[in-house]
Design a protein around this motif. Structure first.
Motif, PDB file in Angstrom:
ATOM      1  N   VAL A 277       0.891  -1.122  -0.025  1.00 33.09           N
ATOM      2  CA  VAL A 277       0.139  -0.285   0.308  1.00 33.09           C
ATOM      3  C   VAL A 277       0.395   1.376   0.355  1.00 33.09           C
ATOM      4  O   VAL A 277       0.360   2.220  -0.810  1.00 33.09           O
ATOM      5  CB  VAL A 277      -1.187   0.010   1.421  1.00 33.09           C
ATOM      6  N   LEU A 278       1.879   1.109   1.094  1.00 33.80           N
ATOM      7  CA  LEU A 278       2.685   2.776   1.215  1.00 33.80           C
ATOM      8  C   LEU A 278       3.620   2.804  -0.334  1.00 33.80           C
ATOM      9  O   LEU A 278       3.075   3.640  -1.103  1.00 33.80           O
ATOM     10  CB  LEU A 278       3.516   2.223   2.159  1.00 33.80           C
ATOM     11  N   ALA A 279       4.020   1.423  -1.062  1.00 36.46           N
ATOM     12  CA  ALA A 279       4.757   2.215  -2.029  1.00 36.46           C
ATOM     13  C   ALA A 279       4.189   1.531  -3.756  1.00 36.46           C
ATOM     14  O   ALA A 279       4.144   3.084  -4.353  1.00 36.46           O
ATOM     15  CB  ALA A 279       6.078   0.322  -2.574  1.00 36.46           C
ATOM     16  N   CYS A 280       3.032   1.804  -3.964  1.00 35.99           N
ATOM     17  CA  CYS A 280       1.837   1.137  -5.097  1.00 35.99           C
ATOM     18  C   CYS A 280       1.440   2.879  -4.337  1.00 35.99           C
ATOM     19  O   CYS A 280       1.197   3.587  -6.283  1.00 35.99           O
ATOM     20  CB  CYS A 280       0.813   0.263  -5.019  1.00 35.99           C
ATOM     21  N   TRP A 281       0.435   3.402  -3.401  1.00 37.70           N
ATOM     22  CA  TRP A 281      -0.563   4.273  -3.431  1.00 37.70           C
ATOM     23  C   TRP A 281       0.527   5.263  -3.340  1.00 37.70           C
ATOM     24  O   TRP A 281       0.226   6.757  -4.406  1.00 37.70           O
ATOM     25  CB  TRP A 281      -1.454   4.198  -2.646  1.00 37.70           C
ATOM     26  N   GLY A 282       1.585   5.507  -3.256  1.00 41.66           N
ATOM     27  CA  GLY A 282       2.674   6.426  -3.023  1.00 41.66           C
ATOM     28  C   GLY A 282       3.379   7.003  -4.398  1.00 41.66           C
ATOM     29  O   GLY A 282       3.113   8.226  -4.877  1.00 41.66           O
ATOM     30  N   GLY A 283       3.550   5.420  -5.166  1.00 32.90           N
ATOM     31  CA  GLY A 283       3.679   5.917  -6.577  1.00 32.90           C
ATOM     32  C   GLY A 283       2.741   6.570  -7.476  1.00 32.90           C
ATOM     33  O   GLY A 283       2.993   7.178  -8.257  1.00 32.90           O
ATOM     34  N   VAL A 318      10.469  -2.437   2.718  1.00 32.45           N
ATOM     35  CA  VAL A 318      10.594  -3.669   3.643  1.00 32.45           C
ATOM     36  C   VAL A 318       9.638  -4.592   2.272  1.00 32.45           C
ATOM     37  O   VAL A 318      10.229  -5.888   2.397  1.00 32.45           O
ATOM     38  CB  VAL A 318       8.801  -3.241   4.075  1.00 32.45           C
ATOM     39  N   LEU A 319       9.948  -4.374   1.244  1.00 35.08           N
ATOM     40  CA  LEU A 319       9.672  -6.046   0.314  1.00 35.08           C
ATOM     41  C   LEU A 319      11.161  -6.663   0.271  1.00 35.08           C
ATOM     42  O   LEU A 319      10.550  -7.521  -0.067  1.00 35.08           O
ATOM     43  CB  LEU A 319       8.996  -4.524  -0.874  1.00 35.08           C
ATOM     44  N   THR A 320      12.163  -5.436  -0.383  1.00 34.98           N
ATOM     45  CA  THR A 320      13.055  -5.943  -0.055  1.00 34.98           C
ATOM     46  C   THR A 320      13.778  -6.616   0.938  1.00 34.98           C
ATOM     47  O   THR A 320      14.194  -7.891   0.952  1.00 34.98           O
ATOM     48  CB  THR A 320      14.932  -5.095  -0.632  1.00 34.98           C
ATOM     49  N   LEU A 321      12.907  -6.240   2.262  1.00 40.15           N
ATOM     50  CA  LEU A 321      13.690  -6.840   2.907  1.00 40.15           C
ATOM     51  C   LEU A 321      12.991  -8.492   3.261  1.00 40.15           C
ATOM     52  O   LEU A 321      13.491  -9.209   3.807  1.00 40.15           O
ATOM     53  CB  LEU A 321      13.312  -6.020   4.295  1.00 40.15           C
ATOM     54  N   GLY A 322      11.924  -8.024   3.252  1.00 41.87           N
ATOM     55  CA  GLY A 322      11.221  -9.306   2.938  1.00 41.87           C
ATOM     56  C   GLY A 322      11.096 -10.084   2.095  1.00 41.87           C
ATOM     57  O   GLY A 322      11.372 -11.672   2.167  1.00 41.87           O
ATOM     58  N   ALA A 323      11.554  -9.873   0.877  1.00 39.62           N
ATOM     59  CA  ALA A 323      12.567 -10.816   0.055  1.00 39.62           C
ATOM     60  C   ALA A 323      13.573 -11.530   0.172  1.00 39.62           C
ATOM     61  O   ALA A 323      13.590 -12.584  -0.190  1.00 39.62           O
ATOM     62  CB  ALA A 323      12.152 -10.343  -1.667  1.00 39.62           C
ATOM     63  N   TYR A 324      14.421 -10.535   1.085  1.00 41.04           N
ATOM     64  CA  TYR A 324      15.848 -11.233   1.046  1.00 41.04           C
ATOM     65  C   TYR A 324      15.682 -12.575   2.426  1.00 41.04           C
ATOM     66  O   TYR A 324      15.756 -13.047   2.436  1.00 41.04           O
ATOM     67  CB  TYR A 324      16.412 -10.474   1.509  1.00 41.04           C
ATOM     68  N   PHE A 325      14.601 -11.868   3.097  1.00 37.37           N
ATOM     69  CA  PHE A 325      14.349 -13.019   4.270  1.00 37.37           C
ATOM     70  C   PHE A 325      13.442 -14.419   3.991  1.00 37.37           C
ATOM     71  O   PHE A 325      14.107 -15.471   4.590  1.00 37.37           O
ATOM     72  CB  PHE A 325      13.693 -12.848   5.270  1.00 37.37           C
ATOM     73  N   LEU A 326      12.982 -14.468   2.934  1.00 36.76           N
ATOM     74  CA  LEU A 326      11.869 -15.647   2.460  1.00 36.76           C
ATOM     75  C   LEU A 326      13.184 -15.984   1.541  1.00 36.76           C
ATOM     76  O   LEU A 326      12.994 -17.053   1.810  1.00 36.76           O
ATOM     77  CB  LEU A 326      10.733 -14.842   1.573  1.00 36.76           C
ATOM     78  N   ALA A 327      14.312 -15.692   1.109  1.00 40.22           N
ATOM     79  CA  ALA A 327      15.189 -16.538  -0.265  1.00 40.22           C
ATOM     80  C   ALA A 327      15.698 -16.761   0.693  1.00 40.22           C
ATOM     81  O   ALA A 327      16.550 -18.354   0.587  1.00 40.22           O
ATOM     82  CB  ALA A 327      15.925 -15.223  -1.151  1.00 40.22           C
ATOM     83  N   GLU A 328      15.825 -16.280   2.168  1.00 35.48           N
ATOM     84  CA  GLU A 328      17.364 -17.444   2.898  1.00 35.48           C
ATOM     85  C   GLU A 328      16.298 -17.901   3.735  1.00 35.48           C
ATOM     86  O   GLU A 328      16.949 -19.358   3.856  1.00 35.48           O
ATOM     87  CB  GLU A 328      17.613 -15.128   4.031  1.00 35.48           C
ATOM     88  N   ARG A 329      15.268 -17.585   4.098  1.00 35.80           N
ATOM     89  CA  ARG A 329      14.848 -19.133   4.646  1.00 35.80           C
ATOM     90  C   ARG A 329      14.886 -20.223   3.935  1.00 35.80           C
ATOM     91  O   ARG A 329      14.032 -21.015   3.787  1.00 35.80           O
ATOM     92  CB  ARG A 329      13.323 -18.564   5.056  1.00 35.80           C
ATOM     93  N   SER A 330      13.907 -20.566   2.547  1.00 35.65           N
ATOM     94  CA  SER A 330      13.787 -21.095   1.081  1.00 35.65           C
ATOM     95  C   SER A 330      15.446 -21.720   1.081  1.00 35.65           C
ATOM     96  O   SER A 330      15.481 -22.710   1.030  1.00 35.65           O
ATOM     97  CB  SER A 330      13.971 -20.275  -0.301  1.00 35.65           C
ATOM     98  N   ALA A 331      16.599 -20.779   0.838  1.00 34.81           N
ATOM     99  CA  ALA A 331      17.562 -21.898   0.814  1.00 34.81           C
ATOM    100  C   ALA A 331      17.965 -22.319   2.148  1.00 34.81           C
ATOM    101  O   ALA A 331      18.763 -23.587   2.038  1.00 34.81           O
ATOM    102  CB  ALA A 331      18.995 -20.416   1.169  1.00 34.81           C
TER     103      ALA A 331
END
Length: 340
Positions: A277-283, A318-331
């Motif tokens: 919401v923050l990123a898309c509505w801000g954009g 926050v999107l970047t942090l979440g993506a990195y968190f999930l990628a690390e967890r997937s590995a």
């Protein structure tokens, strides 16, 4: 001659046909609910004034209107592609980012409408004013347009959200099993905490201003928006505050997880929805503020430009942090390759 006992035949999954029918129904709802918006946008691009009253500001800049309508028509048409992707076998072979990123953007654009519009209707039923007196002489759109379009958006959001939940559970469900307490410490945990704190501090800027506006302040508003404040305006500002709070809560819970029995899916959902919401509505609002505005009273103030930019920054971070968190967890959960 003795007969060899046959291996038991696995019982068919009784839930599979039900889930398949549910996906079909949800896909149909998602696609059909796009049609009113797509038809209206196509009609406006073709020059029709369907739903647009005489004297509307939409008729002042025909070129800009055509470009904006074309972009929004393409965006809503993408819902059809996403609905098919989430329900077809080939959708399982799509790279994760190619599905997750458009779905994240759809979440960010639809969630404020799904929450704000029903609340505005409730306020109107309770006697609140949702139309400014100045709009009576020069209305923006006929009232029925908002009802048709926003109802379609709400149905799209519900159908797509349910389809994505079913899809994500089957493909990535193992990534958010368990609780925060069960997450292992990793070498990148300090960096995640530092970045989460930075994102939270940045979020104070839009969060504080939205809270002030919800409370009645006009600080940072241009003359047009200050004069256009209604009960509906205050509702939307309060909703914006909630999404900022959800973003901050989600990322801080993921970063500072010790001792919490909270299911992992809760902070992930908060961070997903809030950051979108923050990123898309801000954009979206940044692009709208850059459009041709002849009236000086409608020009965006530095405060408005600032919060749109900061919202995009916080949401993307926050999107970047979440993506990195999930990628690390997937590995970490991926089975180790057998040694030669």
């Amino acid at each position: 001659m003795t007969s060899t006992p046959l291996a038991p035949v696995p019982a068919p999954d009784a839930a599979a046909p039900v889930t398949g029918r549910l996906r079909t129904v949800l896909r149909t709802v998602a696609i059909v609910s796009c049609l009113p918006y797509i038809v209206l946008k196509a009609a406006w691009i073709a020059g029709s004034h369907l739903g647009i009253p005489a004297g509307s500001s939409l008729l002042d800049h025909r070129t800009s209107m055509a470009v904006a309508n074309g972009a929004s028509l393409v965006m809503d048409s993408a819902v059809v592609v996403i609905a098919l992707l989430l329900t077809q076998a080939w959708g399982r072979r799509v790279p994760a980012w190619l599905l997750a990123l458009p779905m994240w953007a759809a979440t960010g654009l639809l969630l404020p409408i799904m929450t704000g519009y029903p609340l505005q209707l409730l306020v109107q039923v309770l006697g609140g004013r949702t139309v400014n007196k100045g709009d009576v002489g020069r209305p923006f759109l006929h009232e029925w347009v908002f009802g048709v379009v926003y109802t379609g958006f709400i149905l799209q959001g519900l159908a797509l959200g349910a389809l994505f939940a079913l899809y994500a559970r089957n493909r990535w469900g193992h990534l958010w099993q368990g609780t925060l307490r069960g997450l292992p410490d990793t070498p990148t945990a300090p960096a995640l905490r530092a970045a989460a704190v930075a994102a939270s501090l940045l979020a104070l800027v839009p969060g504080t201003l939205h809270l002030l506006w919800a409370a009645g302040s006009t600080a940072g508003l241009n003359e047009a928006r200050a004069a256009d404040r209604t009960s509906g305006f205050y509702v939307l500002e309060a909703v914006d505050v909630l999404f900022v709070a959800a973003t901050v809560a989600g990322i801080l819970l993921l970063a500072f997880r010790r001792g919490s029995a909270l299911p992992l899916r809760v902070p992930l959902a908060l961070a997903w929805g809030g950051s979108a919401v923050l990123a898309c509505w801000g954009g979206w609002m940044s692009v709208a503020s850059l459009s041709d505005v002849d009236d000086l009273a409608e020009q965006p103030t530095p405060a408005l430009v600032l919060i749109y930019a900061v919202q995009m920054l916080v949401g993307t971070l926050v999107l970047t942090l979440g993506a990195y968190f999930l990628a690390e967890r997937s590995a970490a959960t991926r089975p180790a390759a057998p040694r030669a």
